[in-house]
Write a protein that holds these residues in place. Structure first.
Motif, PDB file in Angstrom:
ATOM      1  N   SER A   1      -0.774   6.217   5.073  1.00  0.00           N
ATOM      2  CA  SER A   1      -1.293   7.592   5.151  1.00  0.00           C
ATOM      3  C   SER A   1      -0.669   8.358   6.306  1.00  0.00           C
ATOM      4  N   LEU A   2      -0.601   7.729   7.469  1.00  0.00           N
ATOM      5  CA  LEU A   2      -0.047   8.420   8.633  1.00  0.00           C
ATOM      6  C   LEU A   2       1.450   8.655   8.475  1.00  0.00           C
ATOM      7  N   LYS A   3       2.143   7.715   7.841  1.00  0.00           N
ATOM      8  CA  LYS A   3       3.566   7.909   7.602  1.00  0.00           C
ATOM      9  C   LYS A   3       3.807   9.062   6.629  1.00  0.00           C
ATOM     10  N   ALA A   4       2.943   9.187   5.632  1.00  0.00           N
ATOM     11  CA  ALA A   4       3.074  10.288   4.669  1.00  0.00           C
ATOM     12  C   ALA A   4       2.858  11.634   5.362  1.00  0.00           C
ATOM     13  N   ILE A   5       1.867  11.686   6.251  1.00  0.00           N
ATOM     14  CA  ILE A   5       1.622  12.935   6.988  1.00  0.00           C
ATOM     15  C   ILE A   5       2.799  13.254   7.896  1.00  0.00           C
ATOM     16  N   GLU A   6       3.295  12.243   8.597  1.00  0.00           N
ATOM     17  CA  GLU A   6       4.415  12.459   9.515  1.00  0.00           C
ATOM     18  C   GLU A   6       5.655  12.958   8.773  1.00  0.00           C
ATOM     19  N   SER A   7       5.866  12.496   7.547  1.00  0.00           N
ATOM     20  CA  SER A   7       7.034  12.947   6.785  1.00  0.00           C
ATOM     21  C   SER A   7       6.984  14.441   6.488  1.00  0.00           C
ATOM     22  N   LEU A   8       5.803  15.029   6.605  1.00  0.00           N
ATOM     23  CA  LEU A   8       5.639  16.456   6.316  1.00  0.00           C
ATOM     24  C   LEU A   8       5.571  17.316   7.579  1.00  0.00           C
ATOM     25  N   VAL A   9       4.968  16.778   8.648  1.00  0.00           N
ATOM     26  CA  VAL A   9       4.752  17.604   9.848  1.00  0.00           C
ATOM     27  C   VAL A   9       5.840  17.401  10.906  1.00  0.00           C
ATOM     28  N   HIS A  10       6.556  16.276  10.839  1.00  0.00           N
ATOM     29  CA  HIS A  10       7.663  16.002  11.762  1.00  0.00           C
ATOM     30  C   HIS A  10       7.245  16.147  13.231  1.00  0.00           C
ATOM     31  N   ALA A  11       6.158  15.490  13.586  1.00  0.00           N
ATOM     32  CA  ALA A  11       5.689  15.546  14.976  1.00  0.00           C
ATOM     33  C   ALA A  11       6.646  14.815  15.909  1.00  0.00           C
ATOM     34  N   GLU A  12       7.257  13.734  15.428  1.00  0.00           N
ATOM     35  CA  GLU A  12       8.217  12.943  16.201  1.00  0.00           C
ATOM     36  C   GLU A  12       7.645  12.517  17.553  1.00  0.00           C
TER      37      GLU A  12
ATOM     38  N   PRO B   1       0.823  -1.218   0.000  1.00  0.00           N
ATOM     39  CA  PRO B   1       0.000   0.000   0.000  1.00  0.00           C
ATOM     40  C   PRO B   1       0.854   1.263   0.000  1.00  0.00           C
ATOM     41  N   ASN B   2       0.387   2.291  -0.697  1.00  0.00           N
ATOM     42  CA  ASN B   2       1.094   3.560  -0.713  1.00  0.00           C
ATOM     43  C   ASN B   2       0.101   4.696  -0.625  1.00  0.00           C
ATOM     44  N   ALA B   3       0.560   5.834  -0.133  1.00  0.00           N
ATOM     45  CA  ALA B   3      -0.309   6.993   0.054  1.00  0.00           C
ATOM     46  C   ALA B   3       0.386   8.265  -0.419  1.00  0.00           C
ATOM     47  N   ARG B   4      -0.410   9.143  -0.976  1.00  0.00           N
ATOM     48  CA  ARG B   4       0.070  10.469  -1.364  1.00  0.00           C
ATOM     49  C   ARG B   4      -0.817  11.485  -0.647  1.00  0.00           C
ATOM     50  N   VAL B   5      -0.205  12.390   0.077  1.00  0.00           N
ATOM     51  CA  VAL B   5      -0.982  13.314   0.899  1.00  0.00           C
ATOM     52  C   VAL B   5      -0.487  14.742   0.731  1.00  0.00           C
ATOM     53  N   THR B   6      -1.426  15.664   0.791  1.00  0.00           N
ATOM     54  CA  THR B   6      -1.095  17.090   0.789  1.00  0.00           C
ATOM     55  C   THR B   6      -1.683  17.712   2.055  1.00  0.00           C
ATOM     56  N   VAL B   7      -0.833  18.395   2.798  1.00  0.00           N
ATOM     57  CA  VAL B   7      -1.290  19.101   3.987  1.00  0.00           C
ATOM     58  C   VAL B   7      -0.846  20.556   3.901  1.00  0.00           C
ATOM     59  N   LYS B   8      -1.601  21.406   4.569  1.00  0.00           N
ATOM     60  CA  LYS B   8      -1.213  22.813   4.668  1.00  0.00           C
ATOM     61  C   LYS B   8      -0.638  23.037   6.062  1.00  0.00           C
ATOM     62  N   VAL B   9       0.627  23.396   6.133  1.00  0.00           N
ATOM     63  CA  VAL B   9       1.317  23.641   7.393  1.00  0.00           C
ATOM     64  C   VAL B   9       1.662  25.116   7.476  1.00  0.00           C
ATOM     65  N   ASP B  10       1.026  25.816   8.438  1.00  0.00           N
ATOM     66  CA  ASP B  10       1.248  27.263   8.579  1.00  0.00           C
ATOM     67  C   ASP B  10       1.068  27.973   7.235  1.00  0.00           C
ATOM     68  N   ASN B  11      -0.043  27.619   6.543  1.00  0.00           N
ATOM     69  CA  ASN B  11      -0.446  28.241   5.275  1.00  0.00           C
ATOM     70  C   ASN B  11       0.450  27.872   4.088  1.00  0.00           C
ATOM     71  N   GLU B  12       1.337  26.896   4.251  1.00  0.00           N
ATOM     72  CA  GLU B  12       2.162  26.426   3.141  1.00  0.00           C
ATOM     73  C   GLU B  12       1.762  24.989   2.805  1.00  0.00           C
ATOM     74  N   GLU B  13       1.417  24.750   1.528  1.00  0.00           N
ATOM     75  CA  GLU B  13       1.019  23.414   1.112  1.00  0.00           C
ATOM     76  C   GLU B  13       2.241  22.541   0.861  1.00  0.00           C
ATOM     77  N   LEU B  14       2.224  21.341   1.461  1.00  0.00           N
ATOM     78  CA  LEU B  14       3.307  20.383   1.310  1.00  0.00           C
ATOM     79  C   LEU B  14       2.727  19.049   0.877  1.00  0.00           C
ATOM     80  N   THR B  15       3.435  18.345   0.006  1.00  0.00           N
ATOM     81  CA  THR B  15       2.970  17.060  -0.497  1.00  0.00           C
ATOM     82  C   THR B  15       4.043  16.004  -0.242  1.00  0.00           C
TER      83      THR B  15
END
Length: 514
Positions: free
Chosen positions: A433-444, A407-421
């Motif tokens: 899906s959660l791994k894709a989001i984490e790669s962008l938000v770096h919640a750690e 399985p693979n996921a592609r996600v786009t999130v807006k972080v502080d008004n900047e869109e990241l994919t």
């Protein structure tokens, strides 16, 4: 006539101390209104001195509730009591609940105070609280491990100072029913001025005995029980309100008291608290569990069909399981939507808020045929993240999952008004899906819990996902709801990340320099 048993609900205060169960101000108001419909006598709305957010929440509940007393917790400190008094100034019936520890281990190791100093602080606190409210409650924290002679001494003193409710807590859930009930009876008998106060109990469930201890205390003279919806609370939780109330109601032949609770509101209130906190109710939970009135055994089914009383000691209708509800759908209009929301205790601050919620309702109605109360509650809860806290927003999610492929996921999130994919693969669609989001938000953060719960029945039911994250000792719950479980999971993870990113934190009520 039997005595009245006062029901003191502390879902909004002690219940909120469950790791990850913190509520927003608006969520507290929603639950408070549900508790008011339940006809709870006292609602402990929070600990005003804990944080500005908690102060605002208590203040908002005090302004919203009119039929129940609204209570604020305060340590035996001037600043705590003043803060509680200020938060409760608009309450129709305010109560200040002040406490100080009385067990030897707490006085010596936590407070570093002598017994004389503890009595002095308690009396001073009660007198100061009486300046703000006639209704003052006092608790000797860790009473279950306190010396009985000292309890008699301090409780007699606070009654003389103006306390009208004495709450005896089993703070660490250590007591046994006979032992605890006997202690309550002896305190009432030994304290000379005990007739001037109502004795209350607050039992924790560390050994699974919170309800048993509370009911034992009732049989020995306690006339207030502190409890929470679904037994929510820190560690193993508190005495469950629904179990206390239905035990007293069902066994009228045994208990010399009654409550004013409208039991038909119990299930609705339980589901609301579960929805807002993200703590699902176990299926076999007494009274409010999905299986509480289910019968699978053939012998049981046969008996119930012939006579319900053969295997049911109360009816599902009594607690609200089959109450008539208006079912909304895609053809329902704005007025029907607004009316049902008002019946659920949800008011909109402006027409703009109503329109936004109605739009979300219409979008949901395109996905599922019937919209139930639980769907509406979830819809409002999901929209409840305050704008200033929503630093991260889910924009787009695409998932590919097929037999024999990773399985693979592609996600786009807006972080502080900047869109990241970003993209990621995983063990399943949710994992990717959660791994894709984490790669962008770096919640750690550490994922401590992932839970899925169907909000209603049917294959088109919304799935409600709870994600619990821990970072640096801080624990938050994130929630998301959607007819698509993968999207609900992504929403829940983003919600949790937003809570981690906000600077707002609650201080534990028992942490401080008492």
């Amino acid at each position: 006539m039997s005595d009245k048993l006062i029901i003191f609900d502390t879902t909004l205060r002690d219940g909120e101390q469950s790791p990850g169960a913190s509520m927003t101000r608006d969520e507290k108001v929603r639950i408070a209104r549900a508790l008011e419909r339940l006809r709870v006598d006292v609602i402990e709305a929070g600990f005003p001195a804990a944080s500005p957010g908690d102060f605002e929440s208590v203040q908002a509940v005090a302004r919203a509730v009119r039929d129940s007393s609204v209570c604020g917790l305060a340590r035996a400190l001037d600043r705590d009591i003043d803060r509680a008094g200020e938060a409760l100034k608009d309450a129709q019936r305010p109560r200040i609940h002040t406490f100080i520890a009385t067990s030897p281990i707490h006085m010596q190791r936590k407070l570093n105070m002598t017994p004389d100093q503890v009595v002095e602080h308690a009396v001073k606190a009660v007198r100061r609280a009486r300046q703000y409210a006639d209704d003052v409650e006092f608790s000797p924290e860790d009473a279950g491990r306190s010396e009985e002679d000292f309890l008699c001494r301090i409780l007699e003193a606070v009654i003389d100072a103006g306390a009208r409710t004495l709450n005896i807590p089993d703070t660490v859930g250590y007591a046994m029913p006979d032992q605890f009930g006997g202690m309550i009876g002896r305190l009432i008998e030994r304290i000379p001025n005990s007739d001037k106060a109502i004795f209350s109990v607050h039992c924790h469930n560390d050994l699974g005995l919170a309800v048993a201890n509370s009911l034992s205390a009732v049989m020995h003279g306690a006339r207030q029980v502190e409890c929470t919806i679904n037994g929510l609370g820190e560690r193993a939780g508190n005495a469950a309100l629904e179990e206390i109330v239905m035990a007293v109601r069902t066994r009228r032949d045994f208990f010399p008291c009654h409550t004013d609770i409208d039991t038909r509101e119990i299930v609705a209130c339980s589901k609301l608290v579960s929805n807002i906190t993200g703590f699902p109710v176990q299926p076999n939970k007494a009274i409010v569990g999905a299986n509480a009135f289910a019968h699978e055994s053939g012998i049981h089914q046969d008996g119930v069909l012939k006579s319900r009383e053969t295997y049911e000691i109360m009816s599902a209708e009594e607690v609200g399981w089959t109450a008539n509800r208006m079912v909304l759908g895609k053809h329902s209009g704005r007025n029907a939507f607004r009316t049902r929301m008002q019946e659920l205790g949800i008011d909109f601050a402006s027409e703009q808020d109503l329109n936004a919620a109605f739009q979300r309702f219409k979008e949901l109605a395109d996905k599922k045929h019937d919209i139930f109360d639980e769907d509406l509650q979830a819809l409002i809860t999901e929209a409840g993240v305050e704008a200033e806290d929503e630093c991260v927003r889910l924009v787009y999610l695409h998932v590919c999952s097929e037999t024999g492929e990773v399985p693979n996921a592609r996600v786009t999130v807006k972080v502080d008004n900047e869109e990241l994919t970003g993209t990621a693969v995983g063990g399943g669609a949710v994992d990717a899906s959660l791994k894709a989001i984490e790669s962008l938000v770096h919640a750690e953060a550490n994922l401590q819990l992932y839970s899925v719960n169907a909000i209603t029945s049917g294959t088109d039911s919304q799935g409600e996902v709870t994600v619990r994250l821990e970072k640096g000792g801080r624990i938050v719950n994130g929630q998301g709801a959607d007819t698509d479980i993968v999207i609900a999971s992504a929403k829940a993870y983003v919600n949790a990340v937003n809570k981690l990113r906000t600077s707002k934190q609650r201080m534990h009520p028992q942490v401080g320099d008492v």
